[in-house]
Design an enzyme around this catalytic site. Structure first.
Site, PDB file in Angstrom:
ATOM      1  N   LEU A  45       0.828  -1.198   0.000  1.00  0.00           N
ATOM      2  CA  LEU A  45       0.000   0.000   0.000  1.00  0.00           C
ATOM      3  C   LEU A  45       0.866   1.253   0.000  1.00  0.00           C
ATOM      4  O   LEU A  45       1.843   1.350   0.765  1.00  0.00           O
ATOM      5  CB  LEU A  45      -0.918   0.014   1.225  1.00  0.00           C
ATOM      6  CG  LEU A  45      -1.836  -1.200   1.374  1.00  0.00           C
ATOM      7  CD1 LEU A  45      -2.674  -1.081   2.648  1.00  0.00           C
ATOM      8  CD2 LEU A  45      -2.727  -1.373   0.157  1.00  0.00           C
ATOM      9  N   CYS A  46       0.491   2.172  -0.859  1.00  0.00           N
ATOM     10  CA  CYS A  46       1.219   3.441  -0.947  1.00  0.00           C
ATOM     11  C   CYS A  46       0.593   4.439   0.017  1.00  0.00           C
ATOM     12  O   CYS A  46      -0.444   5.042  -0.267  1.00  0.00           O
ATOM     13  CB  CYS A  46       1.155   3.967  -2.377  1.00  0.00           C
ATOM     14  SG  CYS A  46       1.972   5.562  -2.584  1.00  0.00           S
ATOM     15  N   LEU A  47       1.236   4.590   1.171  1.00  0.00           N
ATOM     16  CA  LEU A  47       0.791   5.533   2.186  1.00  0.00           C
ATOM     17  C   LEU A  47       1.974   6.364   2.648  1.00  0.00           C
ATOM     18  O   LEU A  47       3.137   5.963   2.465  1.00  0.00           O
ATOM     19  CB  LEU A  47       0.186   4.781   3.378  1.00  0.00           C
ATOM     20  CG  LEU A  47      -0.944   3.787   3.078  1.00  0.00           C
ATOM     21  CD1 LEU A  47      -1.287   2.991   4.323  1.00  0.00           C
ATOM     22  CD2 LEU A  47      -2.168   4.512   2.550  1.00  0.00           C
ATOM     23  N   THR A  57      -5.386   5.397  -3.391  1.00  0.00           N
ATOM     24  CA  THR A  57      -3.939   5.351  -3.549  1.00  0.00           C
ATOM     25  C   THR A  57      -3.572   4.032  -4.214  1.00  0.00           C
ATOM     26  O   THR A  57      -4.451   3.206  -4.500  1.00  0.00           O
ATOM     27  CB  THR A  57      -3.234   5.476  -2.182  1.00  0.00           C
ATOM     28  OG1 THR A  57      -1.824   5.601  -2.388  1.00  0.00           O
ATOM     29  CG2 THR A  57      -3.503   4.246  -1.313  1.00  0.00           C
ATOM     30  N   THR A  58      -2.298   3.818  -4.453  1.00  0.00           N
ATOM     31  CA  THR A  58      -1.851   2.548  -5.016  1.00  0.00           C
ATOM     32  C   THR A  58      -2.184   1.417  -4.046  1.00  0.00           C
ATOM     33  O   THR A  58      -1.838   1.478  -2.873  1.00  0.00           O
ATOM     34  CB  THR A  58      -0.331   2.566  -5.273  1.00  0.00           C
ATOM     35  OG1 THR A  58      -0.027   3.626  -6.179  1.00  0.00           O
ATOM     36  CG2 THR A  58       0.144   1.244  -5.850  1.00  0.00           C
TER      37      THR A  58
END
Length: 273
Positions: free
Chosen positions: A86-88, A121-122
């Site tokens: 996860l893109c965070l 997001t991704t």
């Protein structure tokens, strides 16, 4: 291999999060690797995830806390792609924005907050509220059965094309069982008590009402309340009564004729005397 600094830091954080876990969050490092943490997020009330059991992993770099972990959620949720990084701002997608003072509890609170938002997001996906509620109802089944493969005979080893730390549903729940043995036993009891099919995850079908009883229930696409509801209920009751009268009208007519003949005979006998 974890650096001495990372080992010391994560050991302290495990002691803190065990003693005082944040709301809706539990987590622990793997017995074989302190850099691999497993978490469970419980879906908060008044959200589409309410009561869901969401399992995932944090894979920390050897130089933690000077770099962030890779974050994955393995349980299908309708919010994230299962087992996808996860893109965070708190994940390894953004190492320069990571603050070394942030802890495991900070990271998981941030993940829970992002999950209950609608930001994309991704690694995130779109789904309706109803779809997410259905996912929530099946989380225990998915976690403990690997999507049903534990009892279907089709289980395969965990891992695959999504990189280190990815978990496929086809592993038969082996990795979850390894990391959460007590939760796994609790889940199986929960599934059996509710007679959930362990291969398909399907709940038993609800029993159907008898036609006469079903006729008294509110008809589809109506929203009558108050006086209207009483009138509508009375009309439905009359409809049912008329249906029963029509069904037995010949029997009723025969009884009336026989009754009339008997009364006529009695009156005739009385006049003869």
């Amino acid at each position: 291999m974890a650096s001495p600094g990372a080992t010391k830091r994560l050991t302290k954080e495990y002691a803190r999060i065990s003693k005082s876990p944040p709301p809706f969050i539990i987590a622990h490092p793997s017995d074989s690797n302190i850099l691999e943490w497993h978490y469970i997020l419980t879906g908060p009330p008044d959200t589409p995830y309410e009561g869901g059991q969401y399992w995932g992993t944090l894979l920390f770099p050897p130089n933690y806390p000077f770099a962030p972990p890779a974050i994955r959620m393995h349980t299908p949720s309708g919010r994230f792609q299962p087992s996808t990084r996860l893109c965070l701002s708190i994940s390894d997608f953004h190492p320069k924005s990571f603050n070394p003072t942030w802890e495991v509890s900070t990271i998981l609170n941030g993940l829970l907050s992002f999950m209950t938002s609608e930001e994309m997001t991704t690694g995130s996906v779109r789904a309706s509220e109803q779809e997410r509620r259905l996912f929530a109802q099946r989380t225990r089944w998915w976690n403990s059965t690997g999507g049903g493969t534990r009892f279907s005979g089709n289980a395969t080893p965990a891992g695959g094309s999504r990189g280190v730390g990815a978990i496929k549903s086809g592993d038969g729940g082996a990795k979850f069982r390894q990391e959460w043995p007590e939760l796994d036993e609790e889940n199986l009891r929960w599934l059996k008590e509710r007679k959930i099919d362990l291969v398909t995850g399907a709940a038993p079908a609800a029993p159907h009402c008898l036609p006469e009883v079903a006729g008294l229930r509110r008809r589809p696409n109506t929203s009558a309340t108050g006086v209207d509801a009483v009138v509508q209920g009375g009309q439905q009751a009359r409809d049912v009564g008329q249906g029963l009268l029509g069904k037995h009208k010949w029997k009723i007519l025969t009884c009336l004729i026989l009754g009339y003949i008997m009364i006529a005979r009695l009156l005739g006998d009385g006049n003869g005397e």
